[in-house]
Design an enzyme around this catalytic site. Structure first.
Site, PDB file in Angstrom:
ATOM      1  CB  CYS A 164      -0.948  -0.007   1.186  1.00 22.63           C
ATOM      2  SG  CYS A 164      -2.028  -1.444   1.175  1.00 22.63           S
ATOM      3  CE  LYS A 172       0.902  -4.574   8.945  1.00 29.54           C
ATOM      4  NZ  LYS A 172       0.002  -3.473   9.223  1.00 29.54           N
TER       5      LYS A 172
HETATM    6  C1  UGA Z   1      -1.463   0.809   5.492  1.00 29.12           C
HETATM    7  C2  UGA Z   1      -2.247   1.839   6.334  1.00 29.12           C
HETATM    8  O1  UGA Z   1      -1.691   1.887   7.646  1.00 29.12           O
HETATM    9  C3  UGA Z   1      -3.722   1.437   6.419  1.00 29.12           C
HETATM   10  O2  UGA Z   1      -4.442   2.427   7.134  1.00 29.12           O
HETATM   11  C4  UGA Z   1      -4.265   1.324   4.990  1.00 29.12           C
HETATM   12  O3  UGA Z   1      -5.627   0.931   4.997  1.00 29.12           O
HETATM   13  C5  UGA Z   1      -3.462   0.280   4.241  1.00 29.12           C
HETATM   14  O4  UGA Z   1      -2.078   0.686   4.211  1.00 29.12           O
HETATM   15  C6  UGA Z   1      -3.997   0.193   2.840  1.00 29.12           C
HETATM   16  O5  UGA Z   1      -3.850   1.174   2.091  1.00 29.12           O
HETATM   17  O6  UGA Z   1      -4.670  -0.788   2.521  1.00 29.12           O
HETATM   18  P1  UGA Z   1      -0.450  -1.621   5.988  1.00 29.12           P
HETATM   19  O7  UGA Z   1       0.105  -1.574   4.595  1.00 29.12           O
HETATM   20  O8  UGA Z   1      -1.139  -2.850   6.468  1.00 29.12           O
HETATM   21  O9  UGA Z   1      -1.508  -0.428   6.199  1.00 29.12           O
HETATM   22  O10 UGA Z   1       0.784  -1.361   6.950  1.00 29.12           O
HETATM   23  P2  UGA Z   1       1.209  -0.274   8.030  1.00 29.12           P
HETATM   24  O11 UGA Z   1       0.862  -0.753   9.381  1.00 29.12           O
HETATM   25  O12 UGA Z   1       0.758   1.081   7.649  1.00 29.12           O
HETATM   26  O13 UGA Z   1       2.792  -0.361   7.871  1.00 29.12           O
HETATM   27  C7  UGA Z   1       3.419   0.008   6.650  1.00 29.12           C
HETATM   28  C8  UGA Z   1       4.907  -0.104   6.743  1.00 29.12           C
HETATM   29  O14 UGA Z   1       5.420   0.948   7.551  1.00 29.12           O
HETATM   30  C9  UGA Z   1       5.447  -1.396   7.339  1.00 29.12           C
HETATM   31  O15 UGA Z   1       6.521  -1.837   6.534  1.00 29.12           O
HETATM   32  C10 UGA Z   1       5.911  -0.996   8.715  1.00 29.12           C
HETATM   33  O16 UGA Z   1       6.969  -1.784   9.165  1.00 29.12           O
HETATM   34  C11 UGA Z   1       6.355   0.452   8.471  1.00 29.12           C
HETATM   35  N1  UGA Z   1       6.338   1.302   9.689  1.00 29.12           N
HETATM   36  C12 UGA Z   1       5.170   1.531  10.341  1.00 29.12           C
HETATM   37  C13 UGA Z   1       7.510   1.890  10.129  1.00 29.12           C
HETATM   38  O17 UGA Z   1       8.591   1.703   9.534  1.00 29.12           O
HETATM   39  N2  UGA Z   1       7.475   2.686  11.239  1.00 29.12           N
HETATM   40  C14 UGA Z   1       6.338   2.927  11.912  1.00 29.12           C
HETATM   41  O18 UGA Z   1       6.373   3.673  12.901  1.00 29.12           O
HETATM   42  C15 UGA Z   1       5.155   2.334  11.452  1.00 29.12           C
END
Ligand code: UGA
Length: 439
Positions: free
Chosen positions: A264, A327
């Protein structure tokens, strides 16, 4: 209400089961026969905590079914579009072929008074185009955009307990009809007082891409701070804690480390930039290019850090990589920072063994040249360095003393700032992390 859900990937499969949980009669449609067979069998085609239980329960009620034939969507009052919008090959823009095909196939069953509700993440302007198509072919049918904000790993919870509902509605009285249909679908969620934002198509589409762009920007902001911390000897984790206490900033999504991946955030910011360019507003989003750059630089920095720790050369060094999913609590390896680093290390001469509680099978399929192990202990046997690249609970809770007995050299690189530096250093490990001083 009778509902159809077109596309049974992450979004659609969870949405279909969740809508059945809310009491509706739901058919999930997907062109992939294997996926449909798996779902019918009450098995999840992907790793998602709680999903299989929900699937089993809702299939058991008889309210949920799956089919490969779009004709089975006939009679549904609301048809949710949940197909993927991946990045186009070699371009930044989103590939809309699955959305277009889904709408095209729906036209054969759609009746006046029925609502097509788009949930896929699409470039702004798509809904207006599709609405024209739908209303032109089936006068009296409606189209709304109803973006979804679920996170992988929390998909069921996020679908059944969303923090807001966004309805992008057609103008005029049609908008009211569409709103009532969506309210009926989400009745228990609406009754709970969940905030609702009712808007036009374009705003609803943009809410989704703006939200993901903001999240990506927040992560890259803290990772840019990590770069500066590395240059100055400051500590990015403490910095994030300290600025996060300001509730205008907030601590969430300020975890510095390897940065964002997945299906995403990376593709959504790129598609947003591409769309802005088409609209002649590219300047408004040039900062997202930097967000993307900062994010990708973290992966390169991780490889450099590994080289540094391994006395300046990766050649022949045994490296254990803990984590392959983009993640924790997911088996999704799309644009996984962990696998990107693992592959770079391997290409530069290291002998890399990857482990992950859920994503080994997917990883092996995509990256067959890497070695894989079932457990962190197996991966770490005789390792010259251990890299924690996805912060699964299992890895955060490793006992550094016992784990230390398995490796050749006690060197740990914490790619997610997820380990307790003090306990690892106390157990004799050399601890390195992005944005923090060596421990
Ligand atoms: C993301 C959004 O958070 C959702 O709200 C959205 O609905 C979704 O995309 C989508 O468009 O369908 P997601 O892809 O499941 O959700 O993952 P996230 O939890 O957002 O994490 C994304 C990435 O950021 C991961 O690789 C995670 O490790 C990284 N991350 C997250 C960080 O490096 N630091 C942080 O503080 C948080």
């Amino acid at each position: 209400m009778r509902i159809s859900v077109i596309g049974c990937g992450y979004l659609g499969a969870v949405h279909a089961a969740s809508m059945a949980e809310l009491g509706h009669e739901v058919v999930g449609i997907d062109v992939d026969e294997r996926k449909v067979a798996t779902l019918r069998d009450a098995r999840a085609p992907f790793y998602e905590p709680g999903f299989e239980d929900l699937l089993r329960c809702t299939l058991g009620t008889g309210r949920l079914s799956f089919s490969t034939d779009v004709a089975d969507a006939a009679g549904a009052r609301v048809h949710f579009l949940c197909v993927g919008t991946p990045q186009k090959h070699g371009e930044y823009g989103a590939d809309l072929r699955y959305v277009d095909a889904a709408v095209e196939s729906l036209l054969s069953v759609l009746q006046p008074g029925e609502l097509v509700a788009g949930k896929s993440t699409v470039p702004v302007g798509t809904a207006a185009r599709l609405a024209e198509l739908v209303e032109g072919k089936v006068p009296g049918a409606l189209l709304a955009w109803n973006p979804e904000f679920l996170r992988e790993g929390f998909a069921v919870e996020d679908t059944l307990h969303p923090d807001r509902l966004v309805y992008g509605l057609p103008a005029g009285p049609d908008g009211e009809v569409a709103r009532q249909l969506l309210d009926e679908v989400y009745a228990p969620i609406v009754a709970r007082g969940t905030p609702q934002v009712t808007t036009d198509h374009a705003t609803a589409e943009m809410v989704k891409t703006a939200a993901n762009s903001f999240l990506a920007t927040k992560i890259s902001f803290i990772n840019a701070m990590a770069e500066l911390c590395e240059a100055t000897g400051a500590d990015v984790k403490l910095l994030a804690d300290a600025i996060g206490y300001d509730d205008r900033i907030g601590r969430k999504f300020l975890n510095a480390g390897l940065g964002f991946g997945g299906g995403c955030l990376p593709k959504d910011i790129r598609a947003f930039m591409a769309r802005a360019g088409e609209l002649g507003a590219d300047q408004a989003l040039t900062f997202l290019r930097e967000v993307d750059n900062i994010n990708m630089r973290r992966r390169i920095r991780m490889v450099e850090l590994a080289r540094e720790v391994l006395d300046g050369s990766l050649l022949g060094k045994r490296v254990a990589v803990l984590g392959a999913a983009f993640k924790p609590d997911s088996d999704d390896i799309r644009d996984s920072p962990a696998l990107n680093v693992a592959a770079q290390l391997q290409l530069q001469g290291a002998v890399v063994c990857v482990t992950d509680p859920a994503a080994v099978e997917n990883s092996r399929r995509e990256w067959p040249h890497l070695d894989y192990a079932a457990t962190p202990e197996e991966a770490a046997a005789d390792a010259d360095a251990v890299l924690v690249l996805t912060e699964w609970r299992q890895y955060r809770e490793l006992d550094p003393v016992a784990f230390g007995a398995l490796v050749r050299q006690k060197r740990v690189l914490d790619g997610r700032n997820a380990l307790d530096r003090e306990t690892w250093t106390a157990a004799g490990w050399t601890y390195r992390a992005l944005g923090r001083r060596a421990g």
